[in-house]
Design an enzyme around this catalytic site. Structure first.
Site, PDB file in Angstrom:
ATOM      1  N   LEU A  39       0.853  -1.178   0.000  1.00 18.05           N
ATOM      2  CA  LEU A  39       0.000   0.000   0.000  1.00 18.05           C
ATOM      3  C   LEU A  39       0.894   1.233   0.000  1.00 18.05           C
ATOM      4  O   LEU A  39       1.867   1.295   0.751  1.00 18.05           O
ATOM      5  CB  LEU A  39      -0.898   0.031   1.246  1.00 18.05           C
ATOM      6  N   ASP A  40       0.567   2.224  -0.825  1.00 16.28           N
ATOM      7  CA  ASP A  40       1.322   3.475  -0.832  1.00 16.28           C
ATOM      8  C   ASP A  40       1.262   4.139   0.540  1.00 16.28           C
ATOM      9  O   ASP A  40       0.296   3.958   1.286  1.00 16.28           O
ATOM     10  CB  ASP A  40       0.741   4.443  -1.863  1.00 16.28           C
ATOM     11  N   PRO A  41       2.279   4.947   0.882  1.00 14.07           N
ATOM     12  CA  PRO A  41       2.233   5.673   2.169  1.00 14.07           C
ATOM     13  C   PRO A  41       0.969   6.506   2.343  1.00 14.07           C
ATOM     14  O   PRO A  41       0.437   6.611   3.444  1.00 14.07           O
ATOM     15  CB  PRO A  41       3.487   6.552   2.112  1.00 14.07           C
ATOM     16  N   ALA A  43      -1.959   5.801   1.285  1.00 14.00           N
ATOM     17  CA  ALA A  43      -3.135   4.944   1.422  1.00 14.00           C
ATOM     18  C   ALA A  43      -3.271   4.398   2.839  1.00 14.00           C
ATOM     19  O   ALA A  43      -2.299   4.252   3.576  1.00 14.00           O
ATOM     20  CB  ALA A  43      -3.053   3.789   0.431  1.00 14.00           C
TER      21      ALA A  43
END
Length: 295
Positions: A39-41, A43
C-alpha cells in the site's frame, strides 16, 4: 518460537508497508514476517502480514482481488497521479464546470471491465532491476508498459463541486495489479480536465475485510488468523487423514480423496494445515508444505 499466522492490519496514512512489517517483527518477536501487497504511504487500510511459517501462504494471497474506497479530484493532474505529487496541470474553471454526471458515468463505464492500464510512473514496478519511482526521482523519463487488469466495479458514490475542481467518492473492485491512481488519472484525461487521487483506502483483500483488522499500534496483542483458516478460505479445504498427511509432508504423491481442480488447502484431522496440494490425474501432490510444529 513466535506463533504462525496472518495478521490483518489496518495501515494508517503516512507509513510504508515495510514500516508495518518492521513493527510486526518487533511486536511478534520474529524476523520471519512479510506482507501480501504493498500500500502506498498515502493509502490506508487492509494489509495482510504473514508471521513465521504462514509467510509461505503470502504467495497465494498476493493475487487476490481488492476493494478500495477512494476520492478522485477532477480538474488537476499531478506528477504522481495522487496528492503526494505536485500539481502539473489545472483545467480552466469553465471546462471543469462542463463535466456533467452523464459524462462521468460514460467514462467510468469505459474504465470498467477488462481494460488495459498504464501504471503510474511513480510506482514500485521494477525497470531493469530498479524501482520505477527511484528512476523518476533521479530525473529519468520512465515509460511503463500497459498491463491488462479487470475492474469489476467502479461506482461513483458522491460528487462535491468546489472552486475549479470536482471531488468524486468512488468504490472499486479490481484484480490484483490494478492502480487506482491510474484510474483517477485516466478518468481525468478522458474528461479533458486531468485527475488525481486524494484519498485511498483498501477495505478488502479477497475474503478478508478491514473491519477485522488490528491497528498498527496493537500488533503485539492482535489475534492471528490461523494458516488452515486462511488457506481454506482462499483455496478451499480438503480434509485428509493422518496417514495421507504424513505422506504429503514427505513429498509423496497420494490418491486424491475427491475430484477437484486447481489448488486446495490440505488440512489434517487435527485441523492443521499440511500444505497446498494440486491434483494430477487421480493423484495429488503438495506444491507447498507448511513447517511441522513440534511440541
Amino acid at each position: 518460537m513466535a506463533e504462525s499466522g496472518i495478521l490483518l492490519v489496518d495501515k494508517p496514512q503516512g507509513v510504508t508497508s515495510h514500516d508495518i512489517v518492521a513493527r510486526a517483527r518487533r511486536a511478534r518477536g520474529t524476523r520471519k514476517v512479510g506482507h501480501a501487497g504493498t500500500l502506498d504511504p498515502m493509502a490506508t487500510g487492509l494489509l495482510l502480514v504473514g508471521v513465521e511459517g504462514a509467510t509461505r501462504l503470502l504467495t497465494y494471497l498476493v493475487g487476490l482481488g481488492k476493494t478500495y474506497e477512494a476520492t478522485i479530484r477532477l480538474g488537476q493532474a499531478t506528477t504522481t497521479d495522487d496528492a503526494d505529487g505536485d500539481v502539473s496541470r489545472s483545467a480552466a474553471a469553465a471546462d471543469v464546470a462542463a463535466v456533467t454526471l452523464e459524462r462521468i458515468a460514460d467514462e467510468v463505464a469505459r474504465l470498467t471491465g477488462a481494460i488495459s492500464q498504464v501504471p503510474s510512473a511513480v510506482s514500485a514496478i521494477k525497470v531493469d532491476g530498479r524501482r520505477a519511482y527511484d528512476r523518476v526521482r533521479a530525473g529519468e523519463d520512465v515509460q511503463l508498459a500497459a498491463r491488462d487488469v479487470v475492474v469489476s466495479r467502479f461506482d461513483v458514490l458522491a460528487r462535491r463541486d468546489a472552486a475549479g475542481v470536482i471531488d468524486l467518492d468512488v468504490i472499486v473492485d479490481c484484480s490484483s495489479g490494478t492502480y487506482i491512481r491510474a484510474l483517477a488519472r485516466d478518468l481525468g484525461d478522458r474528461l479533458g480536465v486531468g485527475g488525481h487521487l486524494t484519498r485511498l483506502r483498501r477495505t478488502a483483500v479477497g475474503p478478508f475485510s478491514v473491519d477485522d483488522a488490528a491497528g498498527a499500534d496493537a500488533l503485539e496483542d492482535a489475534g492471528l488468523a490461523g494458516p488452515a483458516d486462511v488457506a481454506g478460505r482462499v483455496l478451499g479445504r480438503l480434509a485428509v487423514p493422518q496417514e495421507i498427511a504424513r505422506d504429503l509432508r514427505h513429498g509423496k504423491r497420494v490418491a486424491a480423496p475427491e475430484a477437484f481442480s486447481g489448488l486446495r488447502a490440505a488440512i489434517d484431522e487435527e485441523g492443521v494445515l499440511v500444505g497446498i496440494v494440486e491434483r494430477r490425474g487421480r493423484e495429488m501432490k503438495s506444491v507447498m508444505n507448511m513447517p511441522e510444529v513440534t511440541a
